[in-house]
Scaffold this active site. Structure first.
Site, short mmCIF file in Angstrom:
data_model
loop_
_atom_site.label_atom_id
_atom_site.label_comp_id
_atom_site.label_asym_id
_atom_site.label_seq_id
_atom_site.Cartn_x
_atom_site.Cartn_y
_atom_site.Cartn_z
CB SER A 160 -12.57 41.85 -169.31
OG SER A 160 -13.64 41.55 -168.43
CB THR A 167 -11.31 47.45 -184.09
OG1 THR A 167 -11.03 48.78 -183.61
CG2 THR A 167 -11.60 47.51 -185.59
CE LYS A 177 -17.74 56.06 -164.51
NZ LYS A 177 -16.89 55.12 -165.27
CG HIS A 198 -17.78 43.24 -163.33
ND1 HIS A 198 -16.48 42.97 -163.66
CD2 HIS A 198 -18.05 44.49 -163.82
CE1 HIS A 198 -15.98 44.01 -164.32
NE2 HIS A 198 -16.91 44.94 -164.43
CB SER A 240 -9.15 50.38 -186.39
OG SER A 240 -8.53 50.20 -185.13
CB CYS A 272 -20.09 46.68 -166.72
SG CYS A 272 -18.61 47.36 -165.92
#
Length: 328
Positions: free
Chosen positions: A158, A9, A206, A235, A38, A128
């Site tokens: 985001s 979700t 990272k 990005h 959820s 990401c």
């Protein structure tokens, strides 16, 4: 092939469903899991309605699941991924929990798909910002050998989930932030994740460590500055690279144009270069502003952009699942 989505979700979880539908991944039995908050809600997938199940320690015993896509946070992954693996499921995990575990492959399918075969039930999806960077860097590393990388990222809200998205939305209306330590609207925050003792943020480390692992070079010299910017999605990264070998700029451009998953957008005469707005809802990584760094020998500057929720998370995980289905 029975497949499950854990954290179905959330922002990435819902994108898992979207990408699975688009790629028409062959699925026999499909399950969606989330937290107790959820559980019981409904999700549509492939024109069917599914009830969200509460994830618990028996979920992978009660259901025969071959592949599970996890995007439910590191704590959930640490607890439930080993349980799933013990019950014959291959987990593709989107959190940072397993990325640097030497026993867990860290995979970008355009770069190191062969590492998938080394899995012992868990495969890690990289950060990401790392994913899009290595899609552009891997073909150049193979051809010229990378000596040093300097990352500067401009990361969309985001990437911080719905809380980050809401902070920008509400900040544009003049409201105070709840997710970020400062206002993000009209601002740039050189602060993603927590600060470490060496002054770097966890996000920066990272990128350094994950790039080394994916490119199979633990001695690669890398530094990074990661910045949250007032962009909703997509990005952008300025990447400065030094190579061990000399290069011809046209040959290097050809190398990028022929690389899998990469689209070159580099026509400065017509103001063509990668933009976050244009990368949204795309699975490819876009590269432009390709030019020599004239301050060093064998240096290059790149501008790399991608949709951080798709290629930077959901799509990369689905591509791994697709590779498993087709090759294992």
């Amino acid at each position: 092939m029975n497949l499950a989505v854990v954290g179905a979700t959330g922002m990435v979880g819902r994108t898992f469903l979207k990408v699975l539908e688009e790629r028409q991944i062959p699925i026999d039995e499909f399950y969606v899991f989330a937290s107790s908050r959820s559980a019981g809600s409904k999700l549509r997938f492939n024109d069917k309605e599914y009830t969200v199940l509460e994830l618990n320690e028996n979920s992978f015993k009660e259901h025969k699941i071959d592949i599970a896509l996890f995007s439910a946070g590191g704590g959930t992954s640490l607890k439930y991924a080993p349980i799933a693996a013990k019950n014959g499921c291959i987990v593709i995990d989107n959190s940072s929990a397993w990325r640097m575990d030497p026993e867990v492959p860290l995979v970008v399918p355009e770069v190191n798909p062969q590492d998938i075969r080394k899995n012992k039930g868990i495969i890690a999806n990289p950060n990401c910002s790392t994913i899009q960077a290595v899609v552009a860097l891997a073909p150049l590393h193979k051809k010229y050998g990378i000596k040093r990388i300097v990352y500067t990222t401009f990361q969309a809200v985001s990437g911080a989930g719905m809380g980050g998205w809401t902070d920008l939305e509400e900040g544009l209306k003049g409201h105070e932030p709840k997710k970020f330590p400062h206002k993000i609207a009209g601002n740039c925050l050189p602060h993603i994740d927590i600060f470490l003792d060496n002054g770097y943020t966890k996000e920066e480390i990272k990128m350094v460590e994950e790039t080394r692992k994916i490119l199979h070079n633990s001695n690669l010299r890398i530094t990074a500055t990661t910045v949250r910017v007032p962009v909703f999605n997509g990005h952008s990264e300025s990447i400065n690279v030094e190579f061990n070998k000399e290069f011809d700029l046209n040959e290097l451009r050809d190398c990028l144009e022929n690389a899998p998953g990469l689209i070159v957008q580099d026509d400065i005469g017509n103001n063509v270069y990668p933009l976050a707005l244009n990368a949204t809802d795309k699975d490819e990584v876009f590269v432009g502003r390709i030019r020599r760094d004239e301050s060093v020998e064998n240096g290059i500057n790149l501008w790399v952009v991608a949709d951080n929720i798709r290629k930077g998370a959901a799509t990369n995980a689905v591509q791994i699942a697709q590779w498993i289905i087709e090759n294992m």
